[in-house]
Design a protein around this motif. Structure first.
Motif: not given
Length: 879
Positions: A124, A122, A22, A103, A32-34, A101
């Motif tokens: 994954r 985002e 993260t 998001s 922006h996070y993931s 992509e």
């Protein structure tokens, strides 16, 4: 706070990996996070409040909230600790399909002050989807005559994941006759073929069963399988062949139904029925292909039959086969790649989110009114969107992030000019032709008390007849306020001051709501010709605003004063004149003159004279001038005339009704012998008077020079004081005796005594030049200017009015001249003067210059000159 029902090394490693994966970054005004897909409910995403620089204690007071254009229930924020966490299951394939992509875009909004943050999360991909073949069992028919290295296309597997997780590898069960060949093309699609390694012998083996396995690149890897059932036929040994293995075609997405895509052509070296070819899409056929394309089985033409949409599918991969009609059908294969070209067929979409309505008209520029977001499903230039507003509005759009804007105030508002605005946001793409769409929002402007009540004009002139009844309504003032509601409620009041020794409120009053002005007592023209005061209008706003208007109330004269006889030099009471007349005088000899004045003005003060008939009806040898009052003989006197004549002269004004006064003239007729004595006495008296007049003239010249010097010195001193300090109050000069001049139209009276009665304490006194001048307002100015103008007027009268003849010929009365409309003069009130001049006077050019000087002296006053011939009006000249 995240809660787990069990703990252990495995869960700890999972949590550590999630924390390490993260990340967040601040750039272009966003976070922006993931996170991985399929994360459990409560999975930690990021400390969003801390990353945005917000204190935990201010999240609730500032109405911290999260909005998402996508599904808003996937992520949630704990307002107690400011942590963004997973709220429900996130399936990347369901959310973004096969997009590289993926998001989730969030908008974080806080108030006090209003701030908007953009957060991108985002998602994954994880390897949660195994490869899948279109069929679990695949039947393949192969003629035994097919040579080695013959290729048989196979349908590859598909994997819903992306990237490494969707990279597939294939393996086939070991076989002596068949091998598996995989080729990648530029379009990143894999061509899977079954290759014949050596010739077949149907008599040895009639059918083969092989297992085809597909494995993805994920860890751990997932697999999918299909069972290949290969049947060997001993018939037609030549299959149809296409000239290319892959065909590539580009088609516009707005192509009409029936548009030809391509004409496929396959050849078969066999003859007869074994060479007839039937074209078809190789099964299983994708439903997306069946809905939009059709192939002619005989000609091989591929045409469109439905609506194409670039935004849905950009590339179609269509497997095509050509089968001959032999007893043992043989098949040729190819792949048709149809690429759709985007056209500008989608208009932009505009969404407006209102924040604060209505907007106060004193709102400062840059105040945020609403949030605007735009989107376009097209790609490239067709998807590039620009926004604009309706022109000539006090608003503008400020870009905040990509396709997000803020509608802000650009300039000051004025509710009185525009109470509400219809703001239309136009979004236009860059396609050709360009498409556009609009969204509107109504912005209402709230009123602020910023307008004072205003009157229709800065001052009003009111004419009121004297002797009015108490409480009479004389005028109504009205003021308008451009504001609304209580800010527009107007009330009226007098601006109190003193008029002489009395308060203004003792003369007039004004109604607070209607603005009606009432006279509280009867007005007298002879005491007060002009009453000037101000009325104030104030609104009910907070704070209250107001303005004043000036009312000039002119008291019109009525005929309420009878003529007054002036004393005569001869001995006798007022109204009685005694004269000695020789009997030898001829016709037309002036024996006496009756003088009278009237306290009224205008026609009410225009006097005429009549001679009453003697008792017994005897005709008198005398007559009186109709407008001059001069008594003269009508014929030569003789012995028959009585030695003492008693003449009664009736003096009458022209008012309605007319008022009169009676003068008695005693005429004594003397003999001719007594005439020399009288003449001698008269000569001596005349000589003595002339000598005395010369002496007086010398003293008068000296006095004029001294007064002129004193006047120049006074003017210089006044100018110096005027430059150093403002004057406080004006004053009225003391009155002078009345001046009466005779003309063909009556008595010309100049009274400065009346000036003392007009003076109201605010302006200079009024100066009446003629008795026939309309009763109009005085000239406003300082006391010194007024006194200087009065001296110029006095000089003009002494040098000019005294030259009029004393015995002009008789003529009919001059008609009433209507008052000329008053012109507008800055900071002063104009006055009109009426002057009658005989046009045959040789000094007339000189009097023109005197009149021009007088016009400047009275400051914006207008002089009306009536030119006369033989004493009667023939023309007029206004300056």
């Amino acid at each position: 706070m995240l809660l787990f029902s069990q703990s252990g090394p495995g869960s700890r490693c999972l949590l550590l990996s999630l924390l390490l994966l993260t990340t967040w970054e601040a750039g272009s005004g966003q976070l922006h996070y993931s996170i991985p897909e399929e994360a459990k409910h409560g999975t930690f995403v990021g400390r969003i409040a801390q990353d945005l620089g917000l204190e935990l204690t201010e999240l609730v007071p500032r109405l911290f909230r999260v909005a998402s254009k996508d599904r808003g229930d996937l992520l949630e924020v704990n307002l107690q600790n400011g942590i963004l966490f997973v709220n429900s299951r996130i399936d990347r394939e369901e959310l973004c399909g096969r997009s590289a992509e993926c998001s989730i875009h969030l908008e974080v909004i806080v108030d006090r002050p209003l701030q908007v943050f953009h957060v991108e999360v985002e998602v994954r991909d994880i390897n949660d989807n195994p490869p899948v073949f279109p069929e679990t069992n695949k039947n393949i028919v192969i003629a035994e005559s097919r040579p080695p290295e013959t290729r048989f296309p196979l349908d590859g597997a598909s994997d819903a994941d992306i990237g490494v997780n969707s990279a597939l590898t294939y393996r086939l069960d070991p076989s002596d006759y068949f091998a598996l060949d995989t080729q990648d093309n530029r379009e990143r699609t894999s061509s899977l073929s079954l290759v014949l390694k050596k010739s077949l012998d149907r008599e040895e083996i009639q059918e083969y069963s092989l297992l085809l396995t597909a494995s993805d690149g994920g860890k751990p890897e997932l697999t999918g399988t299909v069972q290949l059932l290969i049947t060997i036929l001993d018939v037609n040994d030549n299959a149809p062949e296409f000239d290319r293995f892959v065909y590539k075609v580009k088609v516009l997405e707005d192509a009409l139904n029936g548009t030809l895509v391509i004409n496929l052509n396959a050849t078969d070296p066999d003859e007869g029925i074994n060479g007839d070819i039937i074209y078809s899409f190789r099964r299983p056929v994708s439903p997306a292909v069946v809905h939009v394309f059709n192939i002619d089985p005989n000609s091989g033409e591929v045409r469109t039959k439905g609506l194409l949409d670039f935004e849905e599918i950009k590339l179609y991969e269509i497997p095509v086969e050509a089968v001959d009609k032999g007893n043992i059908p043989m098949t040729g294969h190819c792949t048709l790649l149809v690429e759709l070209l985007d056209v500008n067929d989608n208009a932009p979409e505009v969404t407006i989110t209102s924040l604060s309505f209505p907007v106060r008209e004193d709102a400062q520029p840059s105040t945020v009114i609403a949030l605007v977001s735009v989107s376009d499903r097209d790609s490239g230039d067709n998807g590039q969107v620009t926004c604009s507003l309706t022109p000539h509005l006090p608003f503008k759009l400020v870009s905040t992030f990509k396709n997000y804007y803020s509608l802000v105030l650009d300039s000051a508002l004025d509710r009185e000019t525009t109470a509400d605005y219809k703001v239309v946001v136009t979004a236009r793409d860059r396609g050709s032709p360009s498409l556009w769409s609009t969204a509107s929002v109504s912005v209402e402007v709230a009123d602020v008390n910023d307008n004072a009540p205003t009157f229709g004009q800065p001052e009003y002139t009111v004419f009121v007849k004297e002797n009015n009844p108490p409480g009479a309504h004389i005028f109504t003032v009205s003021a308008m306020d451009a504001d609304a509601q209580e800010n527009a409620l107007v009330s009226y009041s007098l601006v109190e001051r003193r008029v002489g020794e009395r308060l203004l409120s003792s003369y007039v009053s004004v109604h607070a709501e209607s603005g009606k002005v009432f006279a509280l007592q009867p007005l007298d023209h002879e005491e007060l010709e002009l009453l000037q005061f101000q009325v104030s209008a104030r609104d009910a706003g907070v704070p209250a605003l107001g303005s004043n208007v000036t009312l000039q109330v002119f008291v019109l004269d009525e005929n309420d004063n009878a003529p007054t006889l002036l004393p005569h030099r001869a001995v006798g009471a007022v109204g009685t004149v005694s004269e000695l007349v020789p009997r030898s005088v001829g016709s037309g000899h002036v024996v006496a003159k009756v003088r009278a004045v009237d306290a009224d003005s205008g026609y009410n003060a225009w006097l005429s004279y009549e001679l009453q008939l003697a008792a017994g009806g005897m005709r008198s040898p005398f007559r009186v001038g109709l407008y001059t009052g001069e008594i003269s003989t009508t014929r030569s006197l003789d012995e028959a005339d009585a030695p003492r004549q008693r003449l009664l002269v009736l003096v009458k004004d022209h008012g309605e009704p007319a008022l009169t006064a009676t003068a008695t003239v005693l005429v004594s007729l003397v003999e001719n012998g007594q005439a020399p004595k009288i003449s001698s006495l008269a000569s001596e008296s005349t000589a003595s008077s002339e000598a005395s007049l010369v002496t007086v003239n010398v003293y008068l010249i000296i006095a004029i020079c001294a007064v002129s010097s004193l006047l120049v010195l006074t003017l210089l001193l006044y100018t110096a004081l005027r430059c150093s300090a403002r004057p406080i109050d004006g004053a009225c000069a003391p009155g002078k005796p009345m001046l009466v001049c005779s003309s063909a139209v009556g008595s010309w009276s100049y009274t400065q005594q009346r000036r003392q009665r007009v003076c109201s304490g605010e302006g200079p006194p009024k100066t009446d030049l003629m008795a026939f001048s309309p009763s109009l307002p005085p000239v406003l100015g300082s006391a010194e200017d007024t006194c200087q103008r009065e001296r110029q007027v006095e000089h003009f009268k002494e040098s000019f009015l005294g030259r009029f003849p004393h015995s002009p010929p008789q003529c009919p009365p001059i008609p009433v001249v209507s008052p000329i409309p008053m012109p507008t003069c800055p900071k002063s009130t104009c006055k009109f003067y009426s002057i009658y001049i005989s046009q045959d006077y040789p000094f007339l050019p000189l009097e023109y210059s005197l009149l021009l000087g007088l016009t400047k002296a009275v400051n914006c006053s207008t002089i009306i000159i009536y030119f006369t011939a033989n004493g009667c009006k023939v023309s007029e000249y206004g300056h």
